[in-house]
Design a protein around this motif. Structure first.
Motif, mmCIF file in Angstrom:
data_model
loop_
_atom_site.group_PDB
_atom_site.id
_atom_site.type_symbol
_atom_site.label_atom_id
_atom_site.label_comp_id
_atom_site.label_asym_id
_atom_site.label_seq_id
_atom_site.Cartn_x
_atom_site.Cartn_y
_atom_site.Cartn_z
ATOM 1 N N UNK A 16 20.737 -2.778 -3.956
ATOM 2 C CA UNK A 16 21.336 -1.836 -3.008
ATOM 3 C C UNK A 16 22.498 -2.502 -2.293
ATOM 4 N N UNK A 17 22.306 -3.749 -1.887
ATOM 5 C CA UNK A 17 23.366 -4.485 -1.213
ATOM 6 C C UNK A 17 24.596 -4.618 -2.109
ATOM 7 N N UNK A 18 24.391 -4.965 -3.364
ATOM 8 C CA UNK A 18 25.514 -5.138 -4.279
ATOM 9 C C UNK A 18 26.244 -3.824 -4.517
ATOM 10 N N UNK A 19 25.534 -2.718 -4.498
ATOM 11 C CA UNK A 19 26.145 -1.422 -4.756
ATOM 12 C C UNK A 19 26.980 -0.924 -3.581
ATOM 13 N N UNK A 20 26.708 -1.407 -2.383
ATOM 14 C CA UNK A 20 27.398 -0.923 -1.194
ATOM 15 C C UNK A 20 28.481 -1.878 -0.694
ATOM 16 N N UNK A 75 26.507 -7.670 6.528
ATOM 17 C CA UNK A 75 25.792 -6.424 6.771
ATOM 18 C C UNK A 75 26.169 -5.960 8.179
ATOM 19 N N UNK A 76 26.725 -4.746 8.280
ATOM 20 C CA UNK A 76 27.211 -4.216 9.549
ATOM 21 C C UNK A 76 26.255 -3.169 10.089
ATOM 22 N N UNK A 77 25.861 -3.304 11.355
ATOM 23 C CA UNK A 77 24.973 -2.300 11.935
ATOM 24 C C UNK A 77 25.721 -0.985 12.123
ATOM 25 N N UNK A 94 28.171 -15.420 9.453
ATOM 26 C CA UNK A 94 28.528 -14.119 8.877
ATOM 27 C C UNK A 94 27.404 -13.102 9.069
ATOM 28 N N UNK A 95 26.905 -13.029 10.289
ATOM 29 C CA UNK A 95 25.864 -12.063 10.632
ATOM 30 C C UNK A 95 26.210 -11.394 11.954
ATOM 31 N N UNK A 96 25.779 -10.138 12.084
ATOM 32 C CA UNK A 96 25.924 -9.412 13.342
ATOM 33 C C UNK A 96 24.611 -9.455 14.103
ATOM 34 N N UNK A 111 18.736 0.882 13.154
ATOM 35 C CA UNK A 111 17.969 1.494 12.068
ATOM 36 C C UNK A 111 18.700 1.488 10.730
ATOM 37 N N UNK A 112 20.031 1.291 10.717
ATOM 38 C CA UNK A 112 20.779 1.265 9.455
ATOM 39 C C UNK A 112 21.811 0.153 9.460
ATOM 40 N N UNK A 113 21.963 -0.474 8.301
ATOM 41 C CA UNK A 113 22.962 -1.522 8.085
ATOM 42 C C UNK A 113 23.695 -1.191 6.788
ATOM 43 N N UNK A 114 24.985 -1.476 6.719
ATOM 44 C CA UNK A 114 25.750 -1.315 5.475
ATOM 45 C C UNK A 114 26.564 -2.567 5.210
ATOM 46 N N UNK A 115 26.827 -2.772 3.936
ATOM 47 C CA UNK A 115 27.681 -3.906 3.546
ATOM 48 C C UNK A 115 28.944 -3.326 2.986
#
Length: 115
Positions: A16-20, A75-77, A94-96, A111-115
């Protein structure tokens, strides 16, 4: 049984991380008969052809004949209380983290994070 479930969850999260992943290309300026063996990034720094590096903004970049490909590795909140809380980027890891504006020692729920 639980270990197999956690291993499966880790593999799924990786895909999922690689896809986003957010990526972009900065094309090289090409001139007739120009065979360049380097790329120049947005800061004017040159990088050898086929080299890879990490930027100060937590992107991984690659120099190719076409230009520089960069992908975000943070990964961005995205789903948190933006009025009460703020996100803070640690450029070394490299973390929030998301903390309360009035009391930065208190973490906020995300509740959600995106890369």
């Amino acid at each position: 049984m639980m270990k197999a479930f956690l291993d499966s969850l880790t593999v799924f999260a990786t895909f999922v991380t690689l896809c986003n992943t957010q990526c972009y290309l900065m094309p090289n300026a090409k001139f007739p008969n120009d065979v360049s063996n380097e790329c120049k990034d947005a800061n004017g720094v040159t990088h050898p052809l086929n080299s890879r590096w990490k930027t100060e903004n937590c992107e991984v970049c690659f120099c190719s004949q076409e230009g520089i490909d960069c992908c975000n590795m943070v990964a961005t909140p995205t789903n948190y209380d933006r009025v009460k809380c703020e996100k803070i980027l640690n450029k070394e890891t490299c973390t929030y983290t998301v903390v309360e504006r009035k009391d930065p020692e208190k973490p906020c729920d995300v509740s959600d994070w995106v890369i």
